[in-house]
Structures are given as structure tokens and as C-alpha cells.
Design an enzyme around this catalytic site. Structure first.
Site, PDB file in Angstrom:
ATOM      1  N   MET A  38     -23.448 -26.148  28.488  1.00 64.66           N
ATOM      2  CA  MET A  38     -24.478 -25.317  29.121  1.00 64.66           C
ATOM      3  C   MET A  38     -25.188 -24.494  28.047  1.00 64.66           C
ATOM      4  O   MET A  38     -25.827 -23.483  28.348  1.00 64.66           O
ATOM      5  CB  MET A  38     -23.865 -24.415  30.195  1.00 64.66           C
ATOM      6  CG  MET A  38     -23.236 -25.232  31.323  1.00 64.66           C
ATOM      7  SD  MET A  38     -23.160 -24.375  32.904  1.00 64.66           S
ATOM      8  CE  MET A  38     -22.146 -22.982  32.509  1.00 64.66           C
ATOM      9  N   GLY A  39     -25.075 -24.924  26.797  1.00 66.45           N
ATOM     10  CA  GLY A  39     -25.798 -24.251  25.719  1.00 66.45           C
ATOM     11  C   GLY A  39     -25.134 -22.961  25.275  1.00 66.45           C
ATOM     12  O   GLY A  39     -23.979 -22.692  25.583  1.00 66.45           O
ATOM     13  N   TYR A  40     -25.901 -22.164  24.540  1.00 64.90           N
ATOM     14  CA  TYR A  40     -25.407 -20.949  23.890  1.00 64.90           C
ATOM     15  C   TYR A  40     -24.142 -21.322  23.107  1.00 64.90           C
ATOM     16  O   TYR A  40     -23.055 -20.789  23.315  1.00 64.90           O
ATOM     17  CB  TYR A  40     -25.138 -19.833  24.906  1.00 64.90           C
ATOM     18  CG  TYR A  40     -25.369 -18.472  24.278  1.00 64.90           C
ATOM     19  CD1 TYR A  40     -26.665 -18.039  23.984  1.00 64.90           C
ATOM     20  CD2 TYR A  40     -24.308 -17.642  23.937  1.00 64.90           C
ATOM     21  CE1 TYR A  40     -26.888 -16.818  23.377  1.00 64.90           C
ATOM     22  CE2 TYR A  40     -24.527 -16.420  23.326  1.00 64.90           C
ATOM     23  CZ  TYR A  40     -25.813 -16.016  23.054  1.00 64.90           C
ATOM     24  OH  TYR A  40     -26.036 -14.813  22.445  1.00 64.90           O
ATOM     25  N   HIS A  71     -17.825 -25.509  20.940  1.00 65.38           N
ATOM     26  CA  HIS A  71     -18.688 -26.667  21.198  1.00 65.38           C
ATOM     27  C   HIS A  71     -18.816 -27.526  19.935  1.00 65.38           C
ATOM     28  O   HIS A  71     -18.794 -28.752  20.004  1.00 65.38           O
ATOM     29  CB  HIS A  71     -20.103 -26.209  21.585  1.00 65.38           C
ATOM     30  CG  HIS A  71     -20.184 -25.438  22.866  1.00 65.38           C
ATOM     31  ND1 HIS A  71     -20.529 -24.110  22.914  1.00 65.38           N
ATOM     32  CD2 HIS A  71     -19.979 -25.817  24.150  1.00 65.38           C
ATOM     33  CE1 HIS A  71     -20.539 -23.696  24.163  1.00 65.38           C
ATOM     34  NE2 HIS A  71     -20.203 -24.704  24.943  1.00 65.38           N
ATOM     35  N   LYS A 126      -9.982 -25.259  27.444  1.00 68.44           N
ATOM     36  CA  LYS A 126     -10.039 -23.905  27.987  1.00 68.44           C
ATOM     37  C   LYS A 126     -10.340 -23.945  29.486  1.00 68.44           C
ATOM     38  O   LYS A 126      -9.748 -23.218  30.264  1.00 68.44           O
ATOM     39  CB  LYS A 126     -11.094 -23.054  27.276  1.00 68.44           C
ATOM     40  CG  LYS A 126     -11.014 -21.605  27.769  1.00 68.44           C
ATOM     41  CD  LYS A 126     -11.880 -20.703  26.977  1.00 68.44           C
ATOM     42  CE  LYS A 126     -13.270 -20.649  27.509  1.00 68.44           C
ATOM     43  NZ  LYS A 126     -13.409 -20.116  28.870  1.00 68.44           N
ATOM     44  N   VAL A 151     -10.562 -23.562  20.935  1.00 67.96           N
ATOM     45  CA  VAL A 151     -10.878 -22.948  19.637  1.00 67.96           C
ATOM     46  C   VAL A 151     -10.877 -21.439  19.861  1.00 67.96           C
ATOM     47  O   VAL A 151     -11.473 -20.941  20.825  1.00 67.96           O
ATOM     48  CB  VAL A 151     -12.245 -23.430  19.104  1.00 67.96           C
ATOM     49  CG1 VAL A 151     -12.575 -22.757  17.782  1.00 67.96           C
ATOM     50  CG2 VAL A 151     -12.221 -24.948  18.936  1.00 67.96           C
ATOM     51  N   ARG A 176     -19.493 -16.691  27.413  1.00 68.28           N
ATOM     52  CA  ARG A 176     -19.503 -15.444  28.185  1.00 68.28           C
ATOM     53  C   ARG A 176     -18.872 -14.274  27.430  1.00 68.28           C
ATOM     54  O   ARG A 176     -18.949 -13.142  27.905  1.00 68.28           O
ATOM     55  CB  ARG A 176     -18.799 -15.634  29.525  1.00 68.28           C
ATOM     56  CG  ARG A 176     -19.597 -16.500  30.508  1.00 68.28           C
ATOM     57  CD  ARG A 176     -18.942 -16.537  31.878  1.00 68.28           C
ATOM     58  NE  ARG A 176     -19.790 -17.114  32.899  1.00 68.28           N
ATOM     59  CZ  ARG A 176     -19.661 -18.355  33.401  1.00 68.28           C
ATOM     60  NH1 ARG A 176     -18.722 -19.155  32.939  1.00 68.28           N
ATOM     61  NH2 ARG A 176     -20.476 -18.785  34.338  1.00 68.28           N
TER      62      ARG A 176
HETATM   63  O1  PAF Z   1     -17.997 -26.611  30.757  1.00 73.72           O
HETATM   64  C1  PAF Z   1     -19.229 -26.530  30.903  1.00 73.72           C
HETATM   65  O2  PAF Z   1     -19.944 -26.032  30.018  1.00 73.72           O
HETATM   66  C2  PAF Z   1     -19.878 -27.029  32.182  1.00 73.72           C
HETATM   67  O3  PAF Z   1     -19.075 -26.789  33.278  1.00 73.72           O
HETATM   68  C3  PAF Z   1     -20.290 -28.503  32.104  1.00 73.72           C
HETATM   69  C4  PAF Z   1     -19.092 -29.416  31.918  1.00 73.72           C
HETATM   70  C5  PAF Z   1     -21.263 -28.716  30.952  1.00 73.72           C
HETATM   71  C6  PAF Z   1     -20.987 -28.924  33.406  1.00 73.72           C
HETATM   72  O4  PAF Z   1     -22.110 -28.154  33.653  1.00 73.72           O
END
Ligand code: PAF
Length: 269
Positions: free
Chosen positions: A18-20, A25, A137, A164, A175
Site C-alpha cells: 500500500m506504498g509508503y 517492503h 508481521k 524486519v 503506520r
Molecule cells: O499488507 C498490505 O500492505 C495490504 O494488506 C496488501 C496485501 C497490499 C493488500 O492491500
């Protein structure tokens, strides 16, 4: 990128986000890079997995920075669909994974996993990945998606990746930016409590209630922390374990610091 799915040759690793983006990631991207000839990352803040009183509007976003990080990480494609492309007017089809979605987060966030399963299936359909990478997580999310892939015979391998953590043990999360400096300083209590439970488990403790109570008592020492739940559950079904632990279990918790819910977990056994 619709239609792109038919054109890629070789294996593709997809990292849905979901970015940020943070180092958690980027660790998924590195793993995908090692295991696939092509790597795609999707960035989509999925409205259907947020409840009406949740943080969809204020969820942190920084597309430019994300794209720069992904360029640096050498990803081959970034999929950035708009909400209107994903959920056009008249949209009415959702994926529901039953039992494993009901407990824990599912109980507190009705509809959340329906939104997650739906968007992840749509992302799989748009990109046809060989493998898809998810962090441990979001332990329940991982189990819900593993169940979906198994039940719907989806031709994709789900690759779970380790949590991580920041140097002080706080699990990385987009968040975490919501935390005030005082809350941020207090937040590592989650991991400290989980680690103590692991030490007790490794020392032979198998009484589920005692381990839950140990975690509860350690977190209760932190005045800014408000426990939402502490769960010790069967590692696959996520059914709460009562009595003696016999197989692998997931010790997971959600603790609030002000408005912010922090999740963490460890697998035992
Ligand atoms: O874990 C996340 O960031 C979200 O739940 C996902 C898997 C990208 C689905 O929107």
C-alpha cells in the site's frame, strides 16, 4: 499494466504493497529479486480493506519517494492502479475466506480480510505472478491468503518473509509514523514481551494461559500501551489454544498507543 500478464516470459515475483515503503517492503523486493527473473511491485491503498472509522483518508502516501526507492531497488515494473480502475461503478464481487478470517483482526475489523483477499486476487489476475511476497508481521493476512490460494487453486506461490525490525525491536510498519515521540519510545515493549515469552517457551513452558499472562503483565507495565488483544493460537487455523500447547503456535498481539494499533507476533514451536 492490464494485459501485461500475457506478455512476460520467465518467472515474476510480485510484492503487493500500500506504498509508503520502508525497509520491510524493500526486504520483500530483495527476496523477490533473488528468486525471480522479473520483479513487480504494486502500490494501491485499497479502500475496501478499511472500515468506515479507520484511517483510509489519512493513510500515509508518498508516491514520488516510493518510485525512487523502487527504481533504486531495480524493480522491473510498478503497478499503480487507481481506485476507479480497481472498483469501477457497479463493482460487486468479493472474495470471502471463511474461518481463518473470522478471528483476531477479523473480529475487530469486519470486512477487512474480504477487502484484502479481493484486492490480492485482482492484483494476481493483473500480473500473473509466479511468486508473491508477504511479510509475517501481518500474520493473519498471510494465513488468509495462503488459504485463498490453496482453496481457489491459484497458480502462485505465497512466500512468507520474516519481520524486519527497527534497532530497538519495533516491527516496521507504515503506520509507525503516527506515533508521537513518547509513544515511539514506549512501543518496543511489544517485542520485549514477545521475546520473554519465547524464552519461557524455550525453557519448557507449555501452558498457553501462562504465556499469555506473561505477555499481558509485561505490557501492562507500560502506561502508554493499551492492550487490544493477546492471542496464542494454532499456527494455521488461528484457533485459540486452551490448556497445553502441543503443536506450532502463533503468539500475536495488538496494542494501542493512542489511536494507533500496533501488531506484532512470533511463531513458537
Ligand atoms: O499488507 C498490505 O500492505 C495490504 O494488506 C496488501 C496485501 C497490499 C493488500 O492491500
Amino acid at each position: 499494466m492490464h494485459g501485461w500478464r500475457r506478455e512476460h516470459a520467465g518467472d515474476l515475483g510480485l510484492v503487493p504493497t500500500m506504498g509508503y515503503l520502508h525497509d520491510g517492503h524493500l526486504a520483500l523486493v530483495r527476496r523477490a529479486r533473488e528468486e525471480n527473473s522479473l520483479v513487480a511491485v504494486s502500490i494501491f491503498v485499497n479502500p475496501t480493506q478499511f472500515g468506515p472509522n479507520e484511517d483510509f483518508e489519512r493513510y500515509p502516501r508518498d508516491e514520488e519517494r516510493d518510485l525512487a526507492l523502487l527504481r533504486e531497488a531495480g524493480v522491473d515494473a510498478v503497478y499503480l492502479p487507481s481506485p476507479a480502475a480497481m472498483y469501477p461503478p457497479g463493482y460487486q464481487t468479493y472474495v470471502t475466506v471463511e474461518d481463518v478470517s473470522q478471528r483476531l483482526e477479523g473480529e475487530r475489523r469486519p470486512g477487512h480480510f474480504r477487502g484484502v483477499a479481493t484486492i490480492v486476487l485482482k492484483l494476481f489476475n493483473a500480473t500473473s505472478p509466479t511468486r508473491a511476497y508477504f511479510g509475517r508481521k501481518d500474520a493473519q493476512q498471510l494465513r488468509v491468503l495462503q488459504r485463498m490460494v490453496q482453496d481457489l487453486d491459484l497458480p502462485v506461490e505465497i512466500v512468507p518473509c520474516d519481520i524486519v525490525r527497527e534497532a530497538d525491536g519495533l516491527a516496521m510498519s507504515s503506520r509507525n509514523v503516527y506515533l508521537s515521540p513518547e509513544q515511539r519510545a514506549a512501543a518496543p515493549v511489544l517485542y520485549r514481551a514477545l521475546q520473554q515469552a519465547r524464552a519461557r517457551f524455550d525453557g519448557g513452558e507449555r501452558d498457553a494461559a501462562k504465556l499469555r499472562e506473561l505477555v499481558r503483565s509485561l505490557i501492562a507495565l507500560e502506561p502508554l500501551a493499551e492492550i487490544d488483544y493477546i492471542s496464542l493460537a494454532d499456527d494455521r487455523s488461528l484457533e485459540e489454544v486452551e490448556g497445553i500447547i502441543e503443536g506450532p503456535v502463533l503468539l500475536s498481539l495488538v496494542v494501542r498507543f493512542g489511536q494507533t494499533r500496533l501488531l506484532d507476533n512470533i511463531e513458537l514451536g
